[in-house]
Structure formats: C-alpha cells, structure tokens
Design a protein around this motif. Structure first.
Motif, PDB file in Angstrom:
ATOM      1  N   VAL A 177      33.943  51.591  39.813  1.00  0.00           N
ATOM      2  CA  VAL A 177      32.732  51.571  39.299  1.00  0.00           C
ATOM      3  C   VAL A 177      32.033  50.148  39.279  1.00  0.00           C
ATOM      4  CG1 VAL A 177      31.240  52.110  37.575  1.00  0.00           C
ATOM      5  CG2 VAL A 177      33.236  53.405  37.882  1.00  0.00           C
ATOM      6  N   ASP A 178      31.042  49.990  40.045  1.00  0.00           N
ATOM      7  CA  ASP A 178      30.328  48.497  40.267  1.00  0.00           C
ATOM      8  C   ASP A 178      29.022  48.873  40.012  1.00  0.00           C
ATOM      9  OD1 ASP A 178      29.344  46.189  40.958  1.00  0.00           O
ATOM     10  OD2 ASP A 178      29.722  46.428  43.165  1.00  0.00           O
ATOM     11  N   SER A 179      28.484  48.769  38.748  1.00  0.00           N
ATOM     12  CA  SER A 179      27.327  49.141  38.158  1.00  0.00           C
ATOM     13  C   SER A 179      26.042  48.428  38.973  1.00  0.00           C
ATOM     14  CB  SER A 179      27.140  48.980  36.645  1.00  0.00           C
ATOM     15  OG  SER A 179      27.454  47.794  36.417  1.00  0.00           O
ATOM     16  N   ASN A 180      26.311  47.014  39.236  1.00  0.00           N
ATOM     17  CA  ASN A 180      25.324  46.456  39.833  1.00  0.00           C
ATOM     18  C   ASN A 180      25.210  46.064  41.399  1.00  0.00           C
ATOM     19  OD1 ASN A 180      27.320  44.376  39.453  1.00  0.00           O
ATOM     20  ND2 ASN A 180      25.874  43.088  38.174  1.00  0.00           N
TER      21      ASN A 180
ATOM     22  N   GLY B 289      33.894  45.175  39.918  1.00  0.00           N
ATOM     23  CA  GLY B 289      33.632  46.382  39.054  1.00  0.00           C
ATOM     24  C   GLY B 289      35.120  46.544  38.250  1.00  0.00           C
TER      25      GLY B 289
END
Length: 134
Positions: free
Chosen positions: A7-10, A15
């Motif tokens: 998960v790499d939100s940006n 992440g």
C-alpha cells in the motif's frame, strides 16, 4: 491464504508491505475464480495485491510413469520467514514465503513433505533510524 500487498497511498514508492499468512478449510487446491468455470477470471478482490500463492504460483503437474505428480506451486501450509542481518546499512531484512510441499506417491497419497520457498522474496535495507533505505 498466502498474500503480499503493498500500500503506497501517495504513489511515492514508500509504503507498507502487508502479509496475509493464514489457513482455512479450502482444500488447498487451485486458484479462486470469479465463477464456476475453470475459464472464469481469477478472483481479484484486493487492489493492493502484489503476489498470492494461488495466483502467482500455480500448481504444475507432470505425468511420471503414467501418474500425475504435483511438482511445484500451489497453496500449501507454510509460513513467512523473516531474517534480519546486520550489514553496513546497518540492517537487511529478508522476507521469504515458505511452504510445506507435499510429495505424493503413485496413489496421490502424501508420503513426505519438503520445505520449499516461493519466488516472492522481499529484501529491505534499513538505516540506523529504522527507516527503509532507497
């Protein structure tokens, strides 16, 4: 279930890796599909998924002396091996998914098991502050 998600939100490349290592009563055979047919698409329920045992490591069977033999892949009982080694960074953490592979006889009965690793090994170097490097 054996799955790694990232998960790499940006979208900056930094992440969190999530590992889902669990066992349930699914019979440990075959990839999950979105429908009853073997031609149905593979089940796609996690948009962050990077690797799953059932979809990324499909079972490979070969006929040996007239009998089908499971030679690699598939979902089997396993665990996530985590090794931490001091290096000049000052540490390297290696995550290796491991499974207990069933070795079958001509009647397809399990005669022994072997420790095998899946292909999805992740290595993370960390600095003195514990933050991942590069």
């Amino acid at each position: 279930m054996f799955e790694r998600s990232f998960v790499d939100s940006n979208g900056d490349g930094a992440g969190v890796h999530y590992y889902d290592v669990g066992v349930s009563g699914d019979g440990l055979r075959g990839a999950r599909r979105d429908g009853p047919s073997l031609n149905s698409p593979l089940l796609d329920y996690n948009p962050f998924s990077q690797w799953t045992a059932d979809q990324s490591e499909p079972e490979l069977w070969q006929v040996v002396d007239g009998t089908p033999r499971l030679v690699s892949g598939g979902k089997h009982y396993g665990h996530l091996e985590i090794n931490v080694k001091r290096v000049d960074r000052p540490a390297r953490i290696t995550f290796t998914p491991v499974h207990v592979f069933p070795v079958l006889d001509e009647n397809l009965d399990v005669v022994r098991t072997e420790r095998r690793t899946y292909s999805d090994e992740i290595v993370i170097d960390v600095g003195r502050d514990g933050a991942p490097l590069g």
